[in-house]
Design a protein around this motif. Structure first.
Motif, PDB file in Angstrom:
ATOM      1  N   LEU A 267     -32.432  -9.011  -9.564  1.00  0.00           N
ATOM      2  CA  LEU A 267     -33.029  -8.669 -10.978  1.00  0.00           C
ATOM      3  C   LEU A 267     -31.944  -8.365 -12.003  1.00  0.00           C
ATOM      4  N   PRO A 268     -30.931  -7.361 -11.606  1.00  0.00           N
ATOM      5  CA  PRO A 268     -29.884  -6.956 -12.410  1.00  0.00           C
ATOM      6  C   PRO A 268     -28.596  -7.783 -12.367  1.00  0.00           C
ATOM      7  N   GLY A 269     -28.795  -9.116 -11.727  1.00  0.00           N
ATOM      8  CA  GLY A 269     -27.672  -9.959 -11.740  1.00  0.00           C
ATOM      9  C   GLY A 269     -26.689 -10.033 -10.589  1.00  0.00           C
ATOM     10  N   SER A 270     -26.627  -8.397  -9.951  1.00  0.00           N
ATOM     11  CA  SER A 270     -25.725  -8.494  -8.812  1.00  0.00           C
ATOM     12  C   SER A 270     -26.095  -7.498  -7.725  1.00  0.00           C
ATOM     13  N   LEU A 271     -26.006  -7.779  -6.462  1.00  0.00           N
ATOM     14  CA  LEU A 271     -26.349  -6.727  -5.771  1.00  0.00           C
ATOM     15  C   LEU A 271     -25.534  -5.498  -5.654  1.00  0.00           C
TER      16      LEU A 271
ATOM     17  N   GLY B  77     -23.844  -5.008   1.272  1.00  0.00           N
ATOM     18  CA  GLY B  77     -23.287  -5.168   2.623  1.00  0.00           C
ATOM     19  C   GLY B  77     -21.843  -4.909   2.442  1.00  0.00           C
ATOM     20  N   SER B  78     -21.149  -5.169   3.363  1.00  0.00           N
ATOM     21  CA  SER B  78     -19.452  -5.092   3.356  1.00  0.00           C
ATOM     22  C   SER B  78     -18.699  -6.213   2.552  1.00  0.00           C
ATOM     23  N   ALA B  79     -19.355  -7.079   2.251  1.00  0.00           N
ATOM     24  CA  ALA B  79     -18.805  -8.294   1.337  1.00  0.00           C
ATOM     25  C   ALA B  79     -17.240  -8.525   1.838  1.00  0.00           C
ATOM     26  N   PRO B  80     -17.313  -9.436   2.999  1.00  0.00           N
ATOM     27  CA  PRO B  80     -16.109  -9.726   3.523  1.00  0.00           C
ATOM     28  C   PRO B  80     -15.446 -10.505   2.655  1.00  0.00           C
TER      29      PRO B  80
ATOM     30  N   LEU C  71      -9.373  -6.984  -2.462  1.00  0.00           N
ATOM     31  CA  LEU C  71      -9.104  -8.055  -3.847  1.00  0.00           C
ATOM     32  C   LEU C  71      -9.213  -7.180  -5.043  1.00  0.00           C
ATOM     33  N   ASP C  72      -9.526  -5.875  -5.204  1.00  0.00           N
ATOM     34  CA  ASP C  72     -10.044  -5.372  -6.290  1.00  0.00           C
ATOM     35  C   ASP C  72     -11.108  -5.980  -6.997  1.00  0.00           C
ATOM     36  N   GLN C  73     -11.935  -6.461  -6.325  1.00  0.00           N
ATOM     37  CA  GLN C  73     -13.023  -7.189  -6.980  1.00  0.00           C
ATOM     38  C   GLN C  73     -14.515  -6.421  -6.690  1.00  0.00           C
ATOM     39  N   ALA C  74     -14.354  -5.500  -5.941  1.00  0.00           N
ATOM     40  CA  ALA C  74     -15.903  -4.914  -5.528  1.00  0.00           C
ATOM     41  C   ALA C  74     -16.330  -4.299  -6.744  1.00  0.00           C
ATOM     42  N   ASN C  75     -17.569  -4.544  -7.126  1.00  0.00           N
ATOM     43  CA  ASN C  75     -18.238  -3.533  -8.039  1.00  0.00           C
ATOM     44  C   ASN C  75     -18.687  -2.378  -7.536  1.00  0.00           C
ATOM     45  N   PRO C  76     -18.294  -1.204  -7.936  1.00  0.00           N
ATOM     46  CA  PRO C  76     -18.320   0.137  -7.432  1.00  0.00           C
ATOM     47  C   PRO C  76     -19.628   0.573  -7.836  1.00  0.00           C
ATOM     48  N   ILE C  77     -20.325  -0.090  -8.839  1.00  0.00           N
ATOM     49  CA  ILE C  77     -21.508   0.816  -9.548  1.00  0.00           C
ATOM     50  C   ILE C  77     -22.715   1.161  -8.339  1.00  0.00           C
TER      51      ILE C  77
ATOM     52  N   ASP D 167     -18.201  -9.926  -9.863  1.00  0.00           N
ATOM     53  CA  ASP D 167     -19.799 -10.621  -9.552  1.00  0.00           C
ATOM     54  C   ASP D 167     -20.553 -10.808 -10.609  1.00  0.00           C
ATOM     55  N   LEU D 168     -20.344 -10.358 -11.810  1.00  0.00           N
ATOM     56  CA  LEU D 168     -21.424 -10.295 -13.104  1.00  0.00           C
ATOM     57  C   LEU D 168     -20.687 -10.835 -14.197  1.00  0.00           C
ATOM     58  N   ALA D 169     -19.490 -11.450 -13.887  1.00  0.00           N
ATOM     59  CA  ALA D 169     -18.763 -12.198 -15.004  1.00  0.00           C
ATOM     60  C   ALA D 169     -19.190 -13.497 -15.364  1.00  0.00           C
ATOM     61  N   ARG D 170     -19.599 -14.101 -16.443  1.00  0.00           N
ATOM     62  CA  ARG D 170     -19.868 -15.293 -16.770  1.00  0.00           C
ATOM     63  C   ARG D 170     -18.510 -16.140 -17.096  1.00  0.00           C
ATOM     64  N   ASP D 171     -17.463 -15.447 -17.378  1.00  0.00           N
ATOM     65  CA  ASP D 171     -16.638 -16.312 -17.705  1.00  0.00           C
ATOM     66  C   ASP D 171     -15.307 -15.748 -17.153  1.00  0.00           C
ATOM     67  N   LEU D 172     -14.116 -15.998 -17.576  1.00  0.00           N
ATOM     68  CA  LEU D 172     -12.934 -15.422 -16.684  1.00  0.00           C
ATOM     69  C   LEU D 172     -12.317 -13.705 -17.213  1.00  0.00           C
ATOM     70  N   ARG D 173     -13.280 -13.235 -18.007  1.00  0.00           N
ATOM     71  CA  ARG D 173     -13.052 -11.820 -18.429  1.00  0.00           C
ATOM     72  C   ARG D 173     -13.945 -10.798 -17.488  1.00  0.00           C
ATOM     73  N   PHE D 174     -13.069 -10.321 -16.899  1.00  0.00           N
ATOM     74  CA  PHE D 174     -13.691  -9.107 -15.918  1.00  0.00           C
ATOM     75  C   PHE D 174     -12.713  -8.212 -15.368  1.00  0.00           C
ATOM     76  N   VAL D 175     -13.064  -7.117 -15.073  1.00  0.00           N
ATOM     77  CA  VAL D 175     -12.133  -6.070 -14.719  1.00  0.00           C
ATOM     78  C   VAL D 175     -12.203  -5.528 -13.100  1.00  0.00           C
ATOM     79  N   GLY D 176     -11.125  -5.149 -12.835  1.00  0.00           N
ATOM     80  CA  GLY D 176     -11.087  -4.735 -11.177  1.00  0.00           C
ATOM     81  C   GLY D 176     -11.884  -3.533 -10.920  1.00  0.00           C
ATOM     82  N   THR D 177     -12.088  -3.254  -9.495  1.00  0.00           N
ATOM     83  CA  THR D 177     -12.795  -1.925  -9.270  1.00  0.00           C
ATOM     84  C   THR D 177     -12.201  -0.778  -9.856  1.00  0.00           C
ATOM     85  N   ARG D 178     -10.850  -0.871  -9.742  1.00  0.00           N
ATOM     86  CA  ARG D 178     -10.088   0.486 -10.143  1.00  0.00           C
ATOM     87  C   ARG D 178     -10.212   0.634 -11.673  1.00  0.00           C
ATOM     88  N   GLU D 179     -10.010  -0.388 -12.513  1.00  0.00           N
ATOM     89  CA  GLU D 179     -10.281  -0.266 -13.982  1.00  0.00           C
ATOM     90  C   GLU D 179     -11.848   0.153 -14.412  1.00  0.00           C
ATOM     91  N   MET D 180     -12.759  -0.537 -13.772  1.00  0.00           N
ATOM     92  CA  MET D 180     -13.916  -0.055 -13.949  1.00  0.00           C
ATOM     93  C   MET D 180     -14.660   1.355 -13.554  1.00  0.00           C
TER      94      MET D 180
END
Ligand code: NAD
Length: 364
Positions: A258-262, A282-285, A290-296, A334-347
């Motif tokens: 429902l919120p758009g991403s696990l 899960g562990s999202a292999p 890649l600094d792409q994991a959503n830490p939320i 994982d939530l980006a609709r276009d190319l604008r997104f931040v990495g795990t560390r910046e988030m």
């Protein structure tokens, strides 16, 4: 639980894949709010899952279980991945997770699903259908078919058993009742009583406990197939969903879309003593390193942990940190609709920044 001068011992089990990345993020946020709220954390790290199989040949080493039993709370990242897919029986990473839940007696899995306003437009469902969703799935975690008797007869026949005792259903119903009291006062119990004997026992035990101990709560009962449909059709109708291990596993992943991403959903597994706080994902292999994991999801699990440890202000500061970052328009890939997104560390940095701002506001 609280050892004297507000210091908490946290057993960190980063696990596999993106587990270590999101656990690092959550630890950073926790240290930030601990400073701001005047308590301290003592963390000790232990192997679990595939990492533990590589280390010592089993997914839940005795030292890990002892460390967890001795802690005030456990923070777990995720376990599993392709490297261990060939393992069988108790040599699978997931076996470590099941053994940990059993060892700590965490029979209740709490999975809140809320859709933050900033994310409503990113849901796979229409925005107006998910805005305002705020439900809690209370899943029985140490019984049912996952702890039954698996049997394979030759190559062509296999079976599992789904067993529930009245006591198991009564205690999980009490947990759901306590949460429903704090929330909207409504419980939907989900089973398959038209087909399964274990569900008929479930239904009777739920009715008995709620009538005797929580008469003020409203109870609905749905078959699991209908419940799945209703979660997609109108998720806002639910307050607390109470269900068994297998149905809860499936329905909570369904609700997690429902919120758009696990990646944004937290969970807590609680019961007889020490609780386990872990994200739903899960562990999202596919995105490791890649600094792409959503830490939320992991960070909100840490907020649930602080609530559980009796630090509601710190929990609120963490949640405000997450809201602050999302309201700033930050999203991970994982939530980006276009190319604008931040990495795990910046988030993580932005969440820390807003969590501190909120702590300062709370104190003044
Ligand atoms: P998964 O949750 O790991 O990943 C599903 C999809 O969601 C992937 O595309 C992944 O990249 C994405 N995703 C998940 N978490 C994310 C996050 N925080 N940020 C950004 N994207 C995220 O599920 P899966 O692919 O079915 O399973 C992968 C491994 O994880 C398997 O070995 C499985 O057994 C294990 N697993 C472990 C747990 C647990 O530890 N509790 C739960 C589920 C799956």
């Amino acid at each position: 639980m609280n050892r004297g001068s507000r210091s908490y011992r946290i057993a960190l089990l980063p696990g596999d894949g993106i587990g270590p990345e999101v656990t690092t993020s959550a630890t950073e946020v926790l240290e930030t709010v601990a400073d701001a709220h005047g308590f301290s954390l003592e963390t000790a790290e232990y192997p679990v899952g595939g990492a533990a199989i590589d280390h010592v040949g089993q997914p839940l080493p005795a030292g890990t279980l002892t460390g967890c039993l001795d802690a005030d709370a456990v923070m777990l990242g995720a376990v599993g991945g392709p490297a261990w897919d060939h393992g069988t029986g108790d040599k699978r990473p997931e076996a470590g997770l099941l053994a940990l839940r059993k060892g700590l007696g965490t029979f209740a899995n709490l999975r809140p699903v809320a859709v933050p306003r900033a994310l409503a437009a990113l849901s796979p469902l229409r925005e107006e259908r998910v805005t305002g969703v705020d439900l809690l799935i209370v899943r029985e975690l140490t019984g049912g078919i996952y702890f039954g008797t698996p049997r394979t007869e030759g190559e062509d026949v296999a079976s599992d058993t789904m067993l529930y005792t009245k006591t198991e259903v009564q205690r999980i119903t009490r947990i759901a009742g306590q949460w429903a009291r704090k929330r909207g006062g409504r419980i939907t119990s989900v089973d398959k009583a038209n087909v399964l004997a274990s569900s008929r026992l479930w239904r009777a035990a739920v009715e008995e406990v709620l009538a005797a101990e929580f008469p003020e709560l409203a109870l609905d009962q749905l078959y699991v197939d209908n419940a799945a449909m209703q979660i997609v059709r109108d998720p806002r109708q639910f307050d607390v969903i109470l269900t068994g291990n297998l149905f809860g596993d499936i329905l909570s992943d369904l609700a997690a879309t429902l919120p758009g991403s696990l990646g944004v959903l937290p969970s807590a597994s609680v019961g007889e003593g020490v609780g386990i706080f872990e994200p739903v994902h899960g562990s999202a292999p596919d995105i490791v390193g890649l600094d792409q994991a959503n830490p939320i999801g992991m960070i909100l699990s840490a907020a649930m942990m602080m609530d559980h440890l009796g630090e509601p202000d710190a929990a609120a500061a963490i949640r405000q940190g997450v809201d602050g970052a999302l309201n700033d328009g930050l999203v991970t890939a994982d939530l980006a609709r276009d190319l604008r997104f931040v990495g795990t560390r910046e988030m993580t940095e932005r969440i820390c920044k807003w969590a501190v701002t909120s702590a300062a506001t709370t104190r003044t």
